[in-house]
Design a protein around this motif. Structure first.
Motif, PDB file in Angstrom:
ATOM      1  N   PHE A  39     -35.790  13.426 -31.692  1.00 13.11           N
ATOM      2  CA  PHE A  39     -35.660  12.632 -32.614  1.00 13.11           C
ATOM      3  C   PHE A  39     -35.982  13.303 -34.457  1.00 13.11           C
ATOM      4  CE2 PHE A  39     -35.009   9.141 -30.157  1.00 13.11           C
ATOM      5  CZ  PHE A  39     -34.027   8.367 -30.805  1.00 13.11           C
ATOM      6  N   ALA A  40     -36.900  14.040 -34.424  1.00 11.99           N
ATOM      7  CA  ALA A  40     -37.699  14.703 -35.417  1.00 11.99           C
ATOM      8  C   ALA A  40     -36.523  15.548 -35.974  1.00 11.99           C
ATOM      9  CB  ALA A  40     -38.757  15.306 -35.326  1.00 11.99           C
ATOM     10  N   GLY A  41     -36.186  16.662 -35.082  1.00 10.85           N
ATOM     11  CA  GLY A  41     -35.355  17.784 -35.619  1.00 10.85           C
ATOM     12  C   GLY A  41     -34.071  17.281 -35.689  1.00 10.85           C
ATOM     13  N   ALA A  42     -33.321  16.319 -34.993  1.00  5.91           N
ATOM     14  CA  ALA A  42     -32.055  15.884 -35.113  1.00  5.91           C
ATOM     15  C   ALA A  42     -31.926  15.174 -36.384  1.00  5.91           C
ATOM     16  CB  ALA A  42     -31.547  14.963 -33.853  1.00  5.91           C
ATOM     17  N   VAL A  43     -32.827  14.307 -36.780  1.00  6.86           N
ATOM     18  CA  VAL A  43     -32.658  13.763 -38.064  1.00  6.86           C
ATOM     19  C   VAL A  43     -32.725  14.645 -39.292  1.00  6.86           C
ATOM     20  CG1 VAL A  43     -33.860  12.191 -39.878  1.00  6.86           C
ATOM     21  CG2 VAL A  43     -33.528  11.350 -37.137  1.00  6.86           C
ATOM     22  N   MET A  44     -33.668  15.565 -38.967  1.00  7.79           N
ATOM     23  CA  MET A  44     -33.833  16.480 -40.165  1.00  7.79           C
ATOM     24  C   MET A  44     -32.577  17.493 -40.155  1.00  7.79           C
ATOM     25  SD  MET A  44     -36.808  16.075 -41.797  1.00  7.79           S
ATOM     26  CE  MET A  44     -36.923  17.567 -42.656  1.00  7.79           C
ATOM     27  N   ALA A  45     -31.965  17.908 -39.309  1.00  4.33           N
ATOM     28  CA  ALA A  45     -30.850  18.667 -39.297  1.00  4.33           C
ATOM     29  C   ALA A  45     -29.409  17.991 -39.820  1.00  4.33           C
ATOM     30  CB  ALA A  45     -30.527  19.194 -37.967  1.00  4.33           C
ATOM     31  N   GLU A  46     -29.580  16.758 -39.472  1.00  4.93           N
ATOM     32  CA  GLU A  46     -28.368  15.803 -39.881  1.00  4.93           C
ATOM     33  C   GLU A  46     -28.500  15.855 -41.265  1.00  4.93           C
ATOM     34  OE1 GLU A  46     -26.224  12.612 -41.205  1.00  4.93           O
ATOM     35  OE2 GLU A  46     -28.218  12.602 -40.980  1.00  4.93           O
ATOM     36  N   ARG A  47     -29.782  15.423 -42.112  1.00  5.91           N
ATOM     37  CA  ARG A  47     -29.953  15.069 -43.125  1.00  5.91           C
ATOM     38  C   ARG A  47     -29.648  16.464 -44.079  1.00  5.91           C
ATOM     39  NH1 ARG A  47     -28.678  11.055 -45.467  1.00  5.91           N
ATOM     40  NH2 ARG A  47     -27.139  11.505 -44.093  1.00  5.91           N
ATOM     41  N   LEU A  48     -30.421  17.584 -43.620  1.00  6.91           N
ATOM     42  CA  LEU A  48     -30.100  18.587 -44.333  1.00  6.91           C
ATOM     43  C   LEU A  48     -28.653  19.233 -44.295  1.00  6.91           C
ATOM     44  CD1 LEU A  48     -33.018  20.503 -42.841  1.00  6.91           C
ATOM     45  CD2 LEU A  48     -32.700  20.457 -45.288  1.00  6.91           C
ATOM     46  N   ALA A  49     -27.785  19.069 -43.116  1.00 12.94           N
ATOM     47  CA  ALA A  49     -26.497  19.511 -43.139  1.00 12.94           C
ATOM     48  C   ALA A  49     -25.624  18.281 -43.941  1.00 12.94           C
ATOM     49  CB  ALA A  49     -26.023  19.575 -41.504  1.00 12.94           C
ATOM     50  N   ALA A  50     -25.650  17.267 -43.748  1.00 11.62           N
ATOM     51  CA  ALA A  50     -24.718  16.213 -44.087  1.00 11.62           C
ATOM     52  C   ALA A  50     -24.895  15.704 -45.490  1.00 11.62           C
ATOM     53  CB  ALA A  50     -24.660  15.039 -42.893  1.00 11.62           C
ATOM     54  N   ASP A  51     -26.440  15.744 -45.794  1.00 11.87           N
ATOM     55  CA  ASP A  51     -26.871  15.095 -47.251  1.00 11.87           C
ATOM     56  C   ASP A  51     -27.083  16.219 -48.323  1.00 11.87           C
ATOM     57  OD1 ASP A  51     -27.592  12.747 -48.916  1.00 11.87           O
ATOM     58  OD2 ASP A  51     -29.264  13.886 -49.263  1.00 11.87           O
ATOM     59  N   GLY A  52     -27.518  17.414 -47.685  1.00 16.39           N
ATOM     60  CA  GLY A  52     -27.886  18.327 -48.290  1.00 16.39           C
ATOM     61  C   GLY A  52     -27.006  19.664 -48.503  1.00 16.39           C
ATOM     62  N   GLY A  53     -25.914  19.645 -47.607  1.00 17.79           N
ATOM     63  CA  GLY A  53     -24.877  20.440 -47.631  1.00 17.79           C
ATOM     64  C   GLY A  53     -25.554  21.988 -47.336  1.00 17.79           C
ATOM     65  N   ARG A  54     -26.524  22.007 -46.521  1.00 18.31           N
ATOM     66  CA  ARG A  54     -27.141  23.171 -46.145  1.00 18.31           C
ATOM     67  C   ARG A  54     -26.821  23.639 -44.467  1.00 18.31           C
ATOM     68  NH1 ARG A  54     -29.115  25.218 -50.454  1.00 18.31           N
ATOM     69  NH2 ARG A  54     -29.183  23.482 -51.794  1.00 18.31           N
ATOM     70  N   LYS A  55     -26.534  24.911 -44.407  1.00 20.11           N
ATOM     71  CA  LYS A  55     -26.322  25.514 -43.080  1.00 20.11           C
ATOM     72  C   LYS A  55     -27.499  25.383 -42.279  1.00 20.11           C
ATOM     73  CE  LYS A  55     -22.039  27.067 -43.559  1.00 20.11           C
ATOM     74  NZ  LYS A  55     -20.929  26.396 -42.578  1.00 20.11           N
ATOM     75  N   VAL A  56     -27.406  24.790 -41.074  1.00 21.62           N
ATOM     76  CA  VAL A  56     -28.706  24.573 -40.256  1.00 21.62           C
ATOM     77  C   VAL A  56     -28.166  25.147 -38.792  1.00 21.62           C
ATOM     78  CG1 VAL A  56     -30.128  22.780 -39.267  1.00 21.62           C
ATOM     79  CG2 VAL A  56     -29.117  22.461 -41.382  1.00 21.62           C
ATOM     80  N   LEU A  57     -29.251  26.035 -38.369  1.00 19.20           N
ATOM     81  CA  LEU A  57     -29.519  26.366 -36.838  1.00 19.20           C
ATOM     82  C   LEU A  57     -30.420  25.358 -36.085  1.00 19.20           C
ATOM     83  CD1 LEU A  57     -28.443  28.055 -34.512  1.00 19.20           C
ATOM     84  CD2 LEU A  57     -30.387  29.571 -35.181  1.00 19.20           C
ATOM     85  N   LEU A  58     -30.098  24.768 -35.327  1.00 21.54           N
ATOM     86  CA  LEU A  58     -31.134  23.846 -34.783  1.00 21.54           C
ATOM     87  C   LEU A  58     -31.284  24.490 -33.136  1.00 21.54           C
ATOM     88  CD1 LEU A  58     -32.451  20.921 -34.171  1.00 21.54           C
ATOM     89  CD2 LEU A  58     -30.483  20.091 -33.298  1.00 21.54           C
ATOM     90  N   VAL A  59     -32.560  24.907 -33.023  1.00 21.43           N
ATOM     91  CA  VAL A  59     -32.969  25.457 -31.736  1.00 21.43           C
ATOM     92  C   VAL A  59     -33.865  24.515 -30.831  1.00 21.43           C
ATOM     93  CG1 VAL A  59     -34.323  27.525 -30.813  1.00 21.43           C
ATOM     94  CG2 VAL A  59     -33.101  27.493 -33.181  1.00 21.43           C
ATOM     95  N   ASP A  60     -33.670  24.721 -29.682  1.00 24.23           N
ATOM     96  CA  ASP A  60     -34.446  24.097 -28.553  1.00 24.23           C
ATOM     97  C   ASP A  60     -34.338  24.722 -27.396  1.00 24.23           C
ATOM     98  OD1 ASP A  60     -35.386  20.567 -28.362  1.00 24.23           O
ATOM     99  OD2 ASP A  60     -35.778  22.069 -26.727  1.00 24.23           O
ATOM    100  N   ARG A  61     -35.903  24.795 -26.777  1.00 22.29           N
ATOM    101  CA  ARG A  61     -35.900  25.659 -25.708  1.00 22.29           C
ATOM    102  C   ARG A  61     -35.449  24.708 -24.350  1.00 22.29           C
ATOM    103  NH1 ARG A  61     -42.182  26.157 -26.315  1.00 22.29           N
ATOM    104  NH2 ARG A  61     -43.046  24.051 -26.246  1.00 22.29           N
ATOM    105  N   ARG A  62     -35.125  23.547 -24.243  1.00 20.78           N
ATOM    106  CA  ARG A  62     -34.641  22.946 -23.209  1.00 20.78           C
ATOM    107  C   ARG A  62     -33.332  23.101 -23.597  1.00 20.78           C
ATOM    108  NH1 ARG A  62     -37.997  17.282 -24.145  1.00 20.78           N
ATOM    109  NH2 ARG A  62     -39.729  17.696 -22.707  1.00 20.78           N
TER     110      ARG A  62
END
Ligand code: FAD
Ligand code: UDP
Length: 400
Positions: A39-62
């Motif tokens: 939840f923490a990473g997904a919300v941050m990625a979504e906001r940064l990308a969709a609201d902030g217009g930023r290019k995001v790489l989301l990484v998970d070891r799972r």
């Protein structure tokens, strides 16, 4: 049916950069790397990308998104939660509205029974629990309050998880419902844990047998994983699954880092390990239509090693033959699931937090990175607030 359709559309497997080929691809520059697809990473990625217009790489070891809320269809066709039962509830209109952009909901009110004295009785303790357990006929809230007042022991300062319960319901009910469960769940006696832990479970004089009383209580109609996939389906978000941060860190240059993993791990355990409690899950499919009357039955007895059994059909409303259940066995070793709330751990966390605050190009969010025993909605709220703060901080150059 909706769940099945979502899965058959291939909803549950989409590493955008595949774990086997990720190192051979071109190394892109990202405005932000987000570590952890819960939840923490997904919300941050979504906001940064969709609201902030930023290019995001989301990484998970799972090998999947969703963090501990990940759900998947098992061989019997039941939508199960690989990391234990996740029931959504919140009082926040903002958090509910935000998540509702990515999912429809199935109304669901959670009910739990506890196996005590060879009976299955409502938990949290309510008037029905008392009547069943003691063969009483407490007719009103006043009757139940008077009964509990006669059991309760005065505690001058309520400090620990033992104090909370003893001062509300007395020693006998404490031992029946809380002491054994807590010792198994945390590997500690309730007297060694902050009062916040058992305070999560109220005592009621009414007959209300819901586990939560929040305004919004519901399950994502097609499951958590599908909700995460919708949240992350944005052209500005790339996802790298099955890869640890320490491998991705140098391969993908980024201006800012959002870290949602364990904070002590991030700092190389510089001050020693922060204790997190782990769990082992045993998922079982059975050839019966229903295994138990409600979604979760708690087992406070020290005579069995598990703390609770979850039956998923109650959560999903699925009509399929057979049923699937999960036993939870608490464990000292394994994936970190729960920060352990007690003063010495909080002190150690504060030392790590001081290191975190000195890092202007890294943001720490979520249950593991901020060492808080947070529910899903609280993590969503924390992430939304963190993003809002980031947008106001000139020191963080990657966000307008
Ligand atoms: P996580 O979901 O733990 O996500 C962190 C992610 O970071 C993980 O996927 C991990 O693989 C990844 N990661 C960590 N380190 C690294 C690294 N170095 N490199 C790459 N990836 C990394 N909440 C409720 O509201 N209702 C419930 O009913 C409920 N039930 C729960 C039951 C159980 C058994 C547990 C353990 C928790 C429950 N919760 C519940 C709490 C809920 O799981 C959390 O609030 C929420 O999932 C936390 O989200 P997060 O993103 O902070 O952490
Ligand atoms: N608890 C207990 N008996 C129960 C239910 C809860 O002793 O039947 C205590 C236990 O310490 C547990 C805490 O209350 O860890 C919080 O319970 P909750 O159901 O909120 O735990 P979670 O769902 O977060 O594992």
């Amino acid at each position: 049916r909706l769940i099945r359709e979502a899965i058959s559309r291939g909803a549950h497997a989409h590493p955008i950069v595949s774990p086997t080929s990720w190192k051979s691809g071109p190394s892109r520059h990202y405005d932000a790397m987000v570590v952890g697809a819960g939840f923490a990473g997904a919300v941050m990625a979504e906001r940064l990308a969709a609201d902030g217009g930023r290019k995001v790489l989301l990484v998970d070891r799972r090998p999947h998104v969703g963090g501990n809320a990940y759900d998947e269809l098992d061989d019997a066709g039941v939508l199960i939660h690989r990391y234990g039962p996740h029931i959504f509830h919140t009082n926040s209109q903002e958090i509910f509205d935000y998540l509702s952009r990515f999912t429809r909901w199935r109304p669901y009110e959670h009910r739990v029974l506890a196996a005590v004295d060879d009976l299955l009785v409502p938990m949290p303790i309510n008037r029905t629990t008392l009547n069943l357990l003691y063969g009483l006929d407490l007719a009103t809230e006043e009757d139940a309050a008077a009964f509990l007042a006669a059991q309760a022991e005065p505690v001058s300062v309520v400090r620990t998880s033992e104090d909370v319960v003893i001062s509300a319901v007395g020693r006998e009910l404490y031992e029946k419902f809380f002491q054994g469960y807590t010792r198994k769940q945390w590997g500690l006696d309730p007297s060694e844990l902050d009062k916040a832990v058992t305070s999560r479970v109220p005592t009621r004089t009414s007959k209300d047998d819901r586990y939560f009383t929040d305004r919004f209580q519901a399950m994502p109609l097609e499951g958590y994983t599908r909700m995460f996939e919708r949240m992350l389906d944005h052209p500005n978000i790339d996802i790298l699954l099955g890869v640890d941060y320490c491998e991705a860190r140098d391969a993908y240059p980024h201006d800012h880092l959002v870290f949602t993993g364990p904070i002590d791990e991030y700092f190389g355990y510089r001050y020693g390990k922060l204790p997190y409690r782990s769990l082992r899950f045993r998922h079982v499919s059975l050839d019966v239509d229903r295994y138990q009357p409600v979604a979760v039955v708690n087992y406070p007895s020290p005579d069995v090693p598990h703390t609770r059994i979850t039956e998923y059909k109650h959560l999903t409303g699925q009509q399929v033959p057979g049923t699937s259940i999960t036993y939870e066995f608490p464990a000292a070793e394994g994936d970190p699931y729960y920060p352990i709330p007690r003063p010495e751990n909080q002190q150690l966390f504060k030392r790590y937090e001081a290191l975190a605050m000195a890092q202007t190009d890294v943001t720490f969010v979520g249950r593991l990175a901020t060492y808080r025993y947070y529910n899903m909605d609280q993590v969503v709220g924390q992430a939304l607030a963190t993003y809002r703060r980031m947008t106001k901080t000139p020191a963080i150059r990657t966000v307008p």
